[in-house]
Design a protein around this motif. Structure first.
Motif, PDB file in Angstrom:
ATOM      1  N   GLY A 183       0.775  -1.234   0.000  1.00 56.38           N
ATOM      2  CA  GLY A 183       0.000   0.000   0.000  1.00 56.38           C
ATOM      3  C   GLY A 183       0.803   1.278   0.000  1.00 56.38           C
ATOM      4  N   LEU A 184       2.124   1.201  -0.238  1.00 57.38           N
ATOM      5  CA  LEU A 184       2.961   2.387  -0.217  1.00 57.38           C
ATOM      6  C   LEU A 184       2.796   3.159  -1.532  1.00 57.38           C
ATOM      7  N   ALA A 185       2.526   4.461  -1.434  1.00 57.78           N
ATOM      8  CA  ALA A 185       2.324   5.268  -2.638  1.00 57.78           C
ATOM      9  C   ALA A 185       2.715   6.710  -2.369  1.00 57.78           C
ATOM     10  N   ASP A 189       4.134  13.813  -0.182  1.00 65.17           N
ATOM     11  CA  ASP A 189       3.752  12.863   0.861  1.00 65.17           C
ATOM     12  C   ASP A 189       3.988  11.422   0.444  1.00 65.17           C
ATOM     13  N   LEU A 190       4.329  10.601   1.452  1.00 59.23           N
ATOM     14  CA  LEU A 190       4.344   9.150   1.289  1.00 59.23           C
ATOM     15  C   LEU A 190       3.219   8.588   2.132  1.00 59.23           C
ATOM     16  N   LEU A 191       2.379   7.786   1.497  1.00 58.50           N
ATOM     17  CA  LEU A 191       1.220   7.225   2.171  1.00 58.50           C
ATOM     18  C   LEU A 191       1.294   5.707   2.206  1.00 58.50           C
ATOM     19  N   VAL A 192       0.683   5.144   3.236  1.00 61.56           N
ATOM     20  CA  VAL A 192       0.358   3.724   3.245  1.00 61.56           C
ATOM     21  C   VAL A 192      -1.154   3.669   3.356  1.00 61.56           C
ATOM     22  N   ILE A 246       8.133  15.465   2.714  1.00 62.61           N
ATOM     23  CA  ILE A 246       9.316  16.134   2.171  1.00 62.61           C
ATOM     24  C   ILE A 246       9.069  17.637   2.184  1.00 62.61           C
ATOM     25  N   LEU A 247      10.084  18.401   2.548  1.00 62.49           N
ATOM     26  CA  LEU A 247       9.984  19.855   2.554  1.00 62.49           C
ATOM     27  C   LEU A 247      11.185  20.447   1.839  1.00 62.49           C
ATOM     28  N   LEU A 248      10.931  21.243   0.788  1.00 63.18           N
ATOM     29  CA  LEU A 248      11.993  21.956   0.083  1.00 63.18           C
ATOM     30  C   LEU A 248      12.034  23.408   0.559  1.00 63.18           C
ATOM     31  N   GLU A 249      13.240  23.908   0.790  1.00 62.00           N
ATOM     32  CA  GLU A 249      13.418  25.310   1.118  1.00 62.00           C
ATOM     33  C   GLU A 249      14.624  25.829   0.338  1.00 62.00           C
ATOM     34  N   ARG A 250      14.395  26.918  -0.398  1.00 66.38           N
ATOM     35  CA  ARG A 250      15.449  27.442  -1.274  1.00 66.38           C
ATOM     36  C   ARG A 250      16.137  28.662  -0.660  1.00 66.38           C
ATOM     37  N   GLN A 251      17.427  28.742  -0.857  1.00 66.46           N
ATOM     38  CA  GLN A 251      18.202  29.916  -0.489  1.00 66.46           C
ATOM     39  C   GLN A 251      19.196  30.186  -1.617  1.00 66.46           C
ATOM     40  N   VAL A 273      -2.632  19.699  -1.285  1.00 66.91           N
ATOM     41  CA  VAL A 273      -3.535  18.696  -1.841  1.00 66.91           C
ATOM     42  C   VAL A 273      -3.885  17.656  -0.790  1.00 66.91           C
ATOM     43  N   GLU A 274      -5.168  17.384  -0.650  1.00 62.22           N
ATOM     44  CA  GLU A 274      -5.630  16.400   0.318  1.00 62.22           C
ATOM     45  C   GLU A 274      -6.238  15.202  -0.397  1.00 62.22           C
ATOM     46  N   LEU A 275      -6.150  14.072   0.262  1.00 62.74           N
ATOM     47  CA  LEU A 275      -6.707  12.837  -0.280  1.00 62.74           C
ATOM     48  C   LEU A 275      -8.191  12.779   0.077  1.00 62.74           C
TER      49      LEU A 275
END
Length: 253
Positions: free
Chosen positions: A93-95, A101-104, A112-117, A233-235
């Motif tokens: 069920g991993l997707a 996001d990683l869901l089961v 995951i979080l991206l932050e740019r500098q 985005v929500e499931l």
């Protein structure tokens, strides 16, 4: 190289501070914390983690002519998915859910979080190996709760290897291939997703793939396909198709 610290406010913040001081991004180096006291997720959500979970960050140096920096969130998703399948080959069920996001099934296992500098991006990753934090209004899960005992350092090593391979490919212009890898690990086509848009309010559509630039495609109830470039985005329902929201392949390839 993986550097582990016992406790830190935020691994992302620590690497951002180094960049602000003029330190060049050290690709392939990871800062991993046993405990994180002021971690954060998308939209400024607070996320703290306990002993046994993975909480780590790494840096990417951006170069001219590469794919858009935001695609790194999807590349990181591929790497985390690959690492999890390495340490727990039988996980079901991993997707991946756009954008980070990683869901089961319907429960969040990691993010995951991206932050740019300037010309660098910090990629922060959290995975619930031992325990899942309580997040109001959201289902969460840990590998431990699913019956999979995974040592944090084993997962860290698998992730560092997968990320090094995928980042090398991304730098070399292989984003189209990595986009395909992300799609092969994503929620099923037709899964209902919702997103709040400033001018239109809440929009619901069936997952229909990715644009070449990494935007998510939603097939709306009237059959139109809408590209969403930014949003939380929500499931709505996994693998569920509403009237007019079908499993059309609108991924562009």
């Amino acid at each position: 190289m993986i550097r582990v610290v016992a406790e830190i406010a935020s691994t992302n913040s620590a690497l951002l501070a180094r960049l602000a001081e003029g330190e060049a991004p050290a690709e392939g180096h990871w800062l991993v914390a046993d405990r994180q006291t002021a971690g954060r997720g998308r939209a400024g959500r607070i996320w703290t983690g306990g002993l046994g979970n993975f909480m780590g960050s790494t840096a990417v140096a951006l170069r001219e002519g590469e794919a858009l920096p935001q695609t790194l969130a999807l590349v990181a998703g591929v790497s985390v998915h690959r690492a999890l399948m390495t340490v727990v080959p039988d996980i079901a069920g991993l997707a991946l859910k756009w954008p980070n996001d990683l869901l089961v099934e319907e429960a969040k296992l990691g993010g995951i979080l991206l932050e740019r500098q300037r010309d660098a991006v910090i990629v922060g990753i959290g995975v619930n190996l031992a325990e899942a934090p309580q997040v109001p209004g959201r289902k969460t899960v840990s590998l431990n709760a699913l019956g999979h005992a995974v040592v944090r350092d084993d997962f860290a090593a698998a992730l560092a290897t997968a990320w090094a391979e995928d980042l090398t490919a991304w730098h070399a212009g292989a984003w189209p291939m990595l986009r395909g890898e992300w799609l092969s690990r994503a929620l099923p086509k037709g899964t209902l997703l919702g997103v709040n848009l400033a001018e239109e309010g809440h929009v619901i559509g069936g997952f229909a793939g990715l644009e070449p630039d990494g935007a998510v495609l939603l097939r709306l109830a009237d059959g139109a396909v809408r590209a969403i470039h930014a949003g939380d985005v929500e499931l709505i329902g996994q693998g569920t198709a509403a009237a007019g929201v079908g499993e059309s392949d609108a991924s562009g390839g």
